[in-house]
Write an enzyme that holds these catalytic residues in place. Structure first.
Site: not given
Ligand code: F6P
Length: 532
Positions: A210, A216, A270-271, A356, A387, A499
């Site tokens: 965005k 990254e 973004g999410r 978030e 399990h 960041k």
């Protein structure tokens, strides 16, 4: 005066719910089912492809009525209108949160800053669909004229989790032999291990960001650029990059061609962006028609959310049940347990969506909250989880409300009876957690107390439409909770400090120089890392 009144009403309802929770702690879910044989019909709701059974919760009709009153007092109905009509509900960033517009019928009108945004959305989507068609037909060629066989999505957070989750969930709808890969982590092992399997001449990269400034993603994009350059030795490699962003200028600075940039807008969080051009990997995988079905599913949930009374409104009910446990039973966590390997990444996706959005401690007013807000969300598909961690769910000491998700139909019809095993396990776990062991169990070690609440979300099938509905359901659930807690669910200032610090530590890791401000623990670790 009006506000004082509301605050007072809210306080009274809060106290009523607190008292109700204390009383409810004296009873057992088994008893609630015994008292009312029609409990499951009373506490369930079907909306298109999703049936929600919320009867295995520690609540009564009275509890629901009080929670609904709380929603009214917290002005949830006007919050829903404000969300869907594009008001600036993201108060700290002074903009709307209009992910619902991305799936709206484009013949309607929706103005943002005086401009109807629906034609813009349509145009970007059409540009995206053209790319999808070109890839499917083998017309989209790499720098050396070869057909694209592999697509790598470079993105993180919302620019990764939605696409990766949905591509996996809908892999039975795959329309292409093109293979999709996802690299999100800045860890060099991540990109290297993907690239080593790929042919540079036939690989297309989608740089999804965005902001187009996430380190990254940009670092991985640079690695990809160098890899193509070194192997193909032509300027044309830039054709093998598509940018998806709300910051086209930055994408062009990076070198991307304007015709290879798909836009979306700052009013899409973004999410919440899987519905935008960020959905490109999904559209490539399942094709245009299924992608439209996916959007339609979400739109149907939006319409339900906008038009249903609160008492029959699935996102509102899910949100209120969450509020009940978080604020009145002190639940810190919720487990999301899909009985489907197709939903392997669903909990990861929900973690960002919920944590978030609602991992906040300051209200719109700037005051700190004095109640719990967003829970810790976690989970993994059943039966694997059975399990691993279900022991703790059954006999541990933590209070963990659960959402079970299961589909009635499988895509693997030749193994339909095996699918019934899966479904039976889901039903068995929610029943066992609710009932516990019979009273004649002798050993205290074998005793299971039961009384563990859960919702069951039953889907007809994991289809594009059902997945669209499921995601929109959780988006709106999270929104309603934020409205009740009076927090902004659409910013994420908490991720910034780390960041910033990372960028200052890089130099110290490289040259060993450390400023006075670096704390002693971090200094020692940096020294140790340099020694190693
Ligand atoms: O660091 C958090 C975050 O801002 C998320 O909200 C977002 O989804 C992710 O980073 C990636 O951001 P972008 O799409 O701008 O690269």
């Amino acid at each position: 005066m009006k506000n004082d009144n509301k605050a007072q009403q809210k306080e009274i309802l809060w106290q009523t719910l607190q008292n109700a929770a204390e009383r409810m702690k004296q009873t057992h879910l088994r008893e609630l089912f015994k008292q009312d044989p029609s409990r499951a019909s009373k506490f369930s709701l079907t909306m298109d492809e999703i049936h929600l059974d919320y009867s295995k919760n520690l609540l009564t009709t009275e509890t629901i009525a009080t929670l609904l009153e709380l929603a009214q007092v917290c002005e949830v109905p006007s919050a829903i209108k404000a969300l869907l009509s594009g008001e600036h509900i993201n108060t700290t960033e002074n903009r709307p949160a209009l992910h619902s517009a991305l799936r709206q019928d484009s013949s309607q009108t929706l103005n943002v800053k005086g401009q109807n945004v629906l034609p813009l959305i349509r145009a970007e989507k059409e540009k995206m669909y053209r790319i999808v068609e070109q890839l499917h037909q083998g017309i989209y060629k790499g720098a050396t004229g070869e057909k694209i066989t592999d697509v790598v999505n470079l993105g993180i957070g919302g620019s990764d989790l939605g696409p990766v989750m949905a591509v996996e969930a809908l892999k039975n709808y795959q329309q292409t032999a093109i293979r999709l890969h996802f690299v999100s982590n800045v860890d060099p092992d991540a990109i290297t291990n993907v690239l080593k399997e790929l042919n540079p001449a036939t690989t297309l990269f989608i740089v999804s960001s965005k902001s187009f400034s996430t380190p990254e993603t940009l670092m991985n994009a640079k690695v990809a650029k160098n890899w193509l350059q070194e192997n193909l030795k032509t300027e044309k490699i830039i054709n093998q990059f598509i940018g998806v962003t709300a910051n086209a200028a930055k994408a062009q600075e990076f070198g991307l061609l304007p015709e290879n940039i798909l836009n979306f807008w700052d009013w899409v969080g973004g999410r919440y962006s899987i519905w935008s051009t960020i959905g490109l990997p999904l559209a490539i995988s399942i094709g245009v028609e299924h992608f439209e079905e996916f959007l339609l599913g979400a739109r149907r949930m939006d319409e339900h959310f906008a038009n249903s009374p609160l008492s029959e409104n699935m996102p509102v009910l899910l949100a209120l049940i969450g509020i009940w446990y978080i604020n009145f039973w002190n639940a810190h966590t919720i487990a999301v347990l899909p009985y489907s390997s197709l939903l392997s990444y669903f909990a990861d996706y929900l973690q960002q969506l919920d944590m978030e959005s609602n991992g906040k401690q300051v209200q719109h007013s700037g005051e700190s909250v004095d109640y719990l807000t967003g829970p810790i969300v976690w989970g993994q598909p059943g039966t694997n989880g059975q399990h691993a961690f279900y022991q703790l769910l059954h006999q541990g000491t933590h209070f963990i409300p659960i959402d079970f998700i299961v589909a009635a139909q499988t895509h693997t019809e030749q193994l339909a009876s095996q699918h019934l095993q899966l479904v039976a396990n889901c039903l068995a776990q929610s029943a066992a957690l609710m009932q516990g062991t019979p009273s004649d169990v002798k050993s205290t070690h074998d005793k299971m107390p039961g009384n563990k609440p859960s919702n069951t979300l039953l889907l007809s099938k994991i289809s594009p439409r059902a997945l669209g509905q499921l995601l929109a359901l959780y988006e709106h659930k999270v929104f309603v909770q934020g409205a009740i807690w009076q927090i902004n669910s659409f910013d994420q200032p908490g991720v910034e400090l780390g960041k910033k610090l990372a960028s200052t530590f890089i130099a110290s890791l490289e040259n060993g120089k450390m400023s006075e401000e670096i704390d002693h623990s971090t200094r020692t670790l940096i020294e140790k890392i340099r020694q190693f």
